[in-house]
Design an enzyme around this catalytic site. Sequence first.
Site, short mmCIF file in Angstrom:
data_model
loop_
_atom_site.label_atom_id
_atom_site.label_comp_id
_atom_site.label_asym_id
_atom_site.label_seq_id
_atom_site.Cartn_x
_atom_site.Cartn_y
_atom_site.Cartn_z
N GLU A 102 0.83 -1.21 0.00
CA GLU A 102 0.00 0.00 0.00
C GLU A 102 0.86 1.25 0.00
O GLU A 102 2.00 1.24 0.46
CB GLU A 102 -0.88 0.01 1.26
CG GLU A 102 -2.24 -0.65 1.07
CD GLU A 102 -3.24 0.25 0.34
OE1 GLU A 102 -2.83 1.26 -0.27
OE2 GLU A 102 -4.44 -0.06 0.40
N ASP A 103 0.31 2.33 -0.48
CA ASP A 103 0.99 3.62 -0.42
C ASP A 103 0.91 4.21 0.99
O ASP A 103 1.90 4.63 1.57
CB ASP A 103 0.41 4.61 -1.45
CG ASP A 103 -1.12 4.67 -1.44
OD1 ASP A 103 -1.77 3.97 -0.62
OD2 ASP A 103 -1.69 5.43 -2.25
N PHE A 142 -1.53 16.08 4.49
CA PHE A 142 -1.83 15.49 3.19
C PHE A 142 -0.56 15.44 2.35
O PHE A 142 0.02 16.46 2.01
CB PHE A 142 -2.92 16.27 2.47
CG PHE A 142 -3.48 15.49 1.31
CD1 PHE A 142 -4.45 14.52 1.51
CD2 PHE A 142 -2.99 15.68 0.03
CE1 PHE A 142 -4.93 13.75 0.46
CE2 PHE A 142 -3.45 14.92 -1.03
CZ PHE A 142 -4.43 13.96 -0.81
N ARG A 160 2.12 12.17 -8.61
CA ARG A 160 2.44 10.76 -8.33
C ARG A 160 3.88 10.43 -8.69
O ARG A 160 4.48 9.52 -8.14
CB ARG A 160 1.52 9.82 -9.15
CG ARG A 160 0.07 9.85 -8.72
CD ARG A 160 -0.66 8.70 -9.42
NE ARG A 160 -2.11 8.82 -9.35
CZ ARG A 160 -2.87 8.37 -8.36
NH1 ARG A 160 -2.30 7.79 -7.31
NH2 ARG A 160 -4.17 8.51 -8.41
P1 IMP Z 1 -8.05 4.82 4.39
O1 IMP Z 1 -9.12 3.87 3.99
O2 IMP Z 1 -8.61 6.01 5.12
O3 IMP Z 1 -6.91 4.19 5.14
O4 IMP Z 1 -7.54 5.47 3.05
C1 IMP Z 1 -6.37 5.14 2.44
C2 IMP Z 1 -6.33 5.79 1.07
O5 IMP Z 1 -6.63 7.19 1.14
C3 IMP Z 1 -4.94 5.70 0.52
O6 IMP Z 1 -4.72 4.50 -0.19
C4 IMP Z 1 -4.85 6.92 -0.36
O7 IMP Z 1 -5.37 6.64 -1.64
C5 IMP Z 1 -5.74 7.93 0.32
N1 IMP Z 1 -4.96 8.87 1.16
C6 IMP Z 1 -4.97 8.94 2.51
N2 IMP Z 1 -4.15 9.90 2.96
C7 IMP Z 1 -3.57 10.44 1.86
C8 IMP Z 1 -2.59 11.49 1.67
O8 IMP Z 1 -2.06 12.12 2.60
N3 IMP Z 1 -2.26 11.75 0.38
C9 IMP Z 1 -2.79 11.09 -0.68
N4 IMP Z 1 -3.71 10.11 -0.55
C10 IMP Z 1 -4.09 9.79 0.71
MG MG Z 2 -4.18 3.39 -1.72
#
Ligand code: IMP
Ligand code: MG
Length: 175
Positions: free
Chosen positions: A97-98, A150, A163
């Site tokens: 995951e990112d 963010f 990206r």
């Molecule tokens: P979660 O379900 O809230 O854990 O969301 C995770 C997803 O939200 C990640 O895979 C990203 O696509 C997006 N996301 C959350 N925080 C960031 C950020 O700081 N920058 C860019 N994308 C984010």
């Molecule tokens: Mg993601």
Amino acid sequence: MSERIRVLLPEDQVDERINEIGRQISEEYKGKSVHLICVLKGGVSFTCELAKRITVPVSFDFMAVSSYGGGTESSGHVKIKKDLDEPLEGKEVLLVEDIIDSGNTLSCLLEILKMRNPASLKVCTLLDKPSRRVRDVKVDYVGFSIPDEFVVGYGLDYDQKYRNLPYIGVVEFDD
Ligand code: IMP
Ligand code: MG
């Protein structure tokens, strides 16, 4: 309103940390092979960089999901936009995951993947925002824990931009 990017984690620091995780994974999967699941699109850069540093045999598959339920927060229900090409049965699966934010997406994704009977299922994320967590999810490998800001770069986007940045930055706005 214009945006600029403040560097949070420079390229050499990210590279060095990925080297470490690559070594750790290579050690822990010694004698096995690892099946990397890249979550599109954000996980692409990290998956490629990580895979280059893993010395046990590696295979890849790709998945795209979207979180639904409305609003800006992810809901804990994910819709599969692109499913994996291959079954997971018997494989040593490592989900890449990112970033883990609330943990909703990951938690839901793990439920889906577990049902496919992999031999093992672990999670590796480049970034973690622990202060935002609403779901208790176990993450096996974390690149960096970061504050609630963010971030973009290394696969992560703001409005599909940035990206390609080779470092992690914070988006700042000035008007
Ligand atoms: P979660 O379900 O809230 O854990 O969301 C995770 C997803 O939200 C990640 O895979 C990203 O696509 C997006 N996301 C959350 N925080 C960031 C950020 O700081 N920058 C860019 N994308 C984010
Ligand atoms: Mg993601």
